[in-house]
Write a protein that holds these residues in place. Sequence first.
Motif, mmCIF file in Angstrom:
data_model
loop_
_atom_site.group_PDB
_atom_site.id
_atom_site.type_symbol
_atom_site.label_atom_id
_atom_site.label_comp_id
_atom_site.label_asym_id
_atom_site.label_seq_id
_atom_site.Cartn_x
_atom_site.Cartn_y
_atom_site.Cartn_z
ATOM 1 N N TRP A 5 23.361 -23.067 38.256
ATOM 2 C CA TRP A 5 23.563 -22.137 39.373
ATOM 3 C C TRP A 5 22.385 -21.187 39.528
ATOM 4 C CZ3 TRP A 5 27.048 -22.557 43.063
ATOM 5 C CH2 TRP A 5 28.216 -23.280 42.818
ATOM 6 N N SER A 6 22.015 -20.922 40.772
ATOM 7 C CA SER A 6 21.016 -19.901 41.082
ATOM 8 C C SER A 6 21.444 -19.201 42.376
ATOM 9 C CB SER A 6 19.629 -20.522 41.250
ATOM 10 O OG SER A 6 19.543 -21.223 42.468
ATOM 11 N N GLU A 7 20.843 -18.082 42.646
ATOM 12 C CA GLU A 7 21.144 -17.333 43.865
ATOM 13 C C GLU A 7 20.010 -17.484 44.869
ATOM 14 O OE1 GLU A 7 22.336 -13.387 42.751
ATOM 15 O OE2 GLU A 7 24.126 -14.133 41.745
ATOM 16 N N ALA A 8 19.502 -18.693 44.981
ATOM 17 C CA ALA A 8 18.325 -18.978 45.789
ATOM 18 C C ALA A 8 18.471 -18.646 47.269
ATOM 19 C CB ALA A 8 17.939 -20.450 45.631
ATOM 20 N N LEU A 9 19.690 -18.668 47.791
ATOM 21 C CA LEU A 9 19.889 -18.443 49.230
ATOM 22 C C LEU A 9 20.548 -17.102 49.539
ATOM 23 C CD1 LEU A 9 21.076 -22.023 50.218
ATOM 24 C CD2 LEU A 9 18.793 -21.052 50.455
ATOM 25 N N ASN A 10 20.673 -16.224 48.549
ATOM 26 C CA ASN A 10 21.353 -14.949 48.765
ATOM 27 C C ASN A 10 20.776 -14.148 49.927
ATOM 28 O OD1 ASN A 10 23.616 -14.743 47.224
ATOM 29 N ND2 ASN A 10 22.699 -13.478 45.635
ATOM 30 N N ASP A 22 28.394 -20.551 63.453
ATOM 31 C CA ASP A 22 28.309 -21.642 62.484
ATOM 32 C C ASP A 22 26.864 -22.120 62.413
ATOM 33 O OD1 ASP A 22 31.064 -21.761 61.953
ATOM 34 O OD2 ASP A 22 31.385 -22.910 63.790
ATOM 35 N N ALA A 23 26.265 -21.986 61.251
ATOM 36 C CA ALA A 23 24.876 -22.413 61.083
ATOM 37 C C ALA A 23 24.832 -23.563 60.093
ATOM 38 C CB ALA A 23 24.026 -21.260 60.580
ATOM 39 N N ASP A 24 23.922 -24.473 60.300
ATOM 40 C CA ASP A 24 23.645 -25.521 59.342
ATOM 41 C C ASP A 24 22.338 -25.153 58.644
ATOM 42 O OD1 ASP A 24 25.880 -26.964 60.088
ATOM 43 O OD2 ASP A 24 24.802 -28.127 61.580
ATOM 44 N N LEU A 25 22.086 -25.778 57.521
ATOM 45 C CA LEU A 25 20.901 -25.477 56.737
ATOM 46 C C LEU A 25 20.102 -26.758 56.549
ATOM 47 C CD1 LEU A 25 19.373 -23.451 54.849
ATOM 48 C CD2 LEU A 25 20.878 -24.247 53.020
ATOM 49 N N ARG A 26 18.818 -26.699 56.850
ATOM 50 C CA ARG A 26 17.912 -27.815 56.581
ATOM 51 C C ARG A 26 16.960 -27.380 55.475
ATOM 52 N NH1 ARG A 26 15.457 -29.816 62.113
ATOM 53 N NH2 ARG A 26 15.282 -27.580 62.400
ATOM 54 N N ILE A 27 16.846 -28.216 54.461
ATOM 55 C CA ILE A 27 16.004 -27.895 53.307
ATOM 56 C C ILE A 27 14.853 -28.885 53.253
ATOM 57 C CG2 ILE A 27 15.941 -27.583 50.808
ATOM 58 C CD1 ILE A 27 18.992 -27.182 50.916
ATOM 59 N N GLN A 28 13.644 -28.350 53.110
ATOM 60 C CA GLN A 28 12.438 -29.172 52.988
ATOM 61 C C GLN A 28 11.641 -28.681 51.784
ATOM 62 O OE1 GLN A 28 10.496 -28.322 56.698
ATOM 63 N NE2 GLN A 28 11.558 -29.958 57.765
ATOM 64 N N GLY A 29 10.937 -29.562 51.139
ATOM 65 C CA GLY A 29 10.029 -29.187 50.057
ATOM 66 C C GLY A 29 10.700 -28.564 48.846
ATOM 67 N N SER A 50 20.053 -32.037 55.150
ATOM 68 C CA SER A 50 20.826 -31.096 55.956
ATOM 69 C C SER A 50 22.136 -30.770 55.268
ATOM 70 C CB SER A 50 21.125 -31.693 57.335
ATOM 71 O OG SER A 50 19.932 -31.871 58.056
ATOM 72 N N VAL A 51 22.473 -29.498 55.282
ATOM 73 C CA VAL A 51 23.734 -29.018 54.732
ATOM 74 C C VAL A 51 24.555 -28.514 55.912
ATOM 75 C CG1 VAL A 51 24.804 -27.413 53.121
ATOM 76 C CG2 VAL A 51 22.563 -28.370 52.597
ATOM 77 N N ARG A 52 25.632 -29.207 56.230
ATOM 78 C CA ARG A 52 26.451 -28.893 57.406
ATOM 79 C C ARG A 52 27.504 -27.833 57.082
ATOM 80 N NH1 ARG A 52 23.432 -31.222 61.045
ATOM 81 N NH2 ARG A 52 23.118 -33.436 60.761
ATOM 82 N N GLY A 53 27.672 -26.881 57.989
ATOM 83 C CA GLY A 53 28.710 -25.873 57.841
ATOM 84 C C GLY A 53 28.326 -24.655 57.028
ATOM 85 N N TRP A 54 27.111 -24.626 56.522
ATOM 86 C CA TRP A 54 26.643 -23.491 55.732
ATOM 87 C C TRP A 54 26.380 -22.310 56.647
ATOM 88 C CZ3 TRP A 54 22.175 -20.536 55.649
ATOM 89 C CH2 TRP A 54 22.014 -19.722 54.536
ATOM 90 N N PRO A 55 26.646 -21.089 56.291
ATOM 91 C CA PRO A 55 27.104 -20.576 55.014
ATOM 92 C C PRO A 55 28.621 -20.396 54.929
ATOM 93 C CG PRO A 55 26.389 -18.742 56.350
ATOM 94 C CD PRO A 55 26.195 -19.996 57.173
ATOM 95 N N LEU A 73 24.876 -28.276 45.402
ATOM 96 C CA LEU A 73 26.124 -27.709 45.879
ATOM 97 C C LEU A 73 25.790 -26.308 46.358
ATOM 98 C CD1 LEU A 73 29.226 -27.638 46.194
ATOM 99 C CD2 LEU A 73 29.333 -26.812 43.843
ATOM 100 N N VAL A 74 26.025 -26.042 47.642
ATOM 101 C CA VAL A 74 25.676 -24.761 48.242
ATOM 102 C C VAL A 74 26.960 -24.013 48.570
ATOM 103 C CG1 VAL A 74 24.402 -23.630 50.091
ATOM 104 C CG2 VAL A 74 23.603 -25.832 49.211
ATOM 105 N N LYS A 75 27.094 -22.825 47.990
ATOM 106 C CA LYS A 75 28.279 -21.996 48.201
ATOM 107 C C LYS A 75 27.796 -20.588 48.530
ATOM 108 C CE LYS A 75 32.574 -20.592 45.984
ATOM 109 N NZ LYS A 75 33.397 -20.674 44.775
ATOM 110 N N GLY A 76 27.821 -20.232 49.819
ATOM 111 C CA GLY A 76 27.279 -18.939 50.235
ATOM 112 C C GLY A 76 25.808 -18.863 49.901
ATOM 113 N N GLY A 77 25.415 -17.863 49.126
ATOM 114 C CA GLY A 77 24.023 -17.704 48.738
ATOM 115 C C GLY A 77 23.660 -18.371 47.436
#
Length: 90
Positions: A5-10, A22-29, A50-55, A73-77
């Motif tokens: 676990w990390s708080e990378a997206l806080n 409703d925002a989706d998240l696209r992760i690159q690199g 792509s992570v659908r439904g985040w955050p 696994l992305v849960k909030g931040g």
Amino acid sequence: VEEGWSEALNSFSDVVMLDNTDADLRIQGWSVKEKASGVVREAPPGEEVSVRGWPVEQCSVVAPTDRGPVVLLVKGGKVNATLFEDEEEG
């Protein structure tokens, strides 16, 4: 991020964008550092997941790396990175 676990997206998880509930998240690199060995697994050049439904929703995605896939696994931040061994390395 590091394995586990990390708080990378806080810093992004509480951002509200105008007219966007409703925002989706696209992760690159991306890269994931293995706890045991310190080896860093890196995304292939130009790859995107792509992570659908985040955050709002807890989401997961299988992301390829140069040393085998990882599950993010992305849960909030927070992000939990789980490693899988590359089958060719045995």
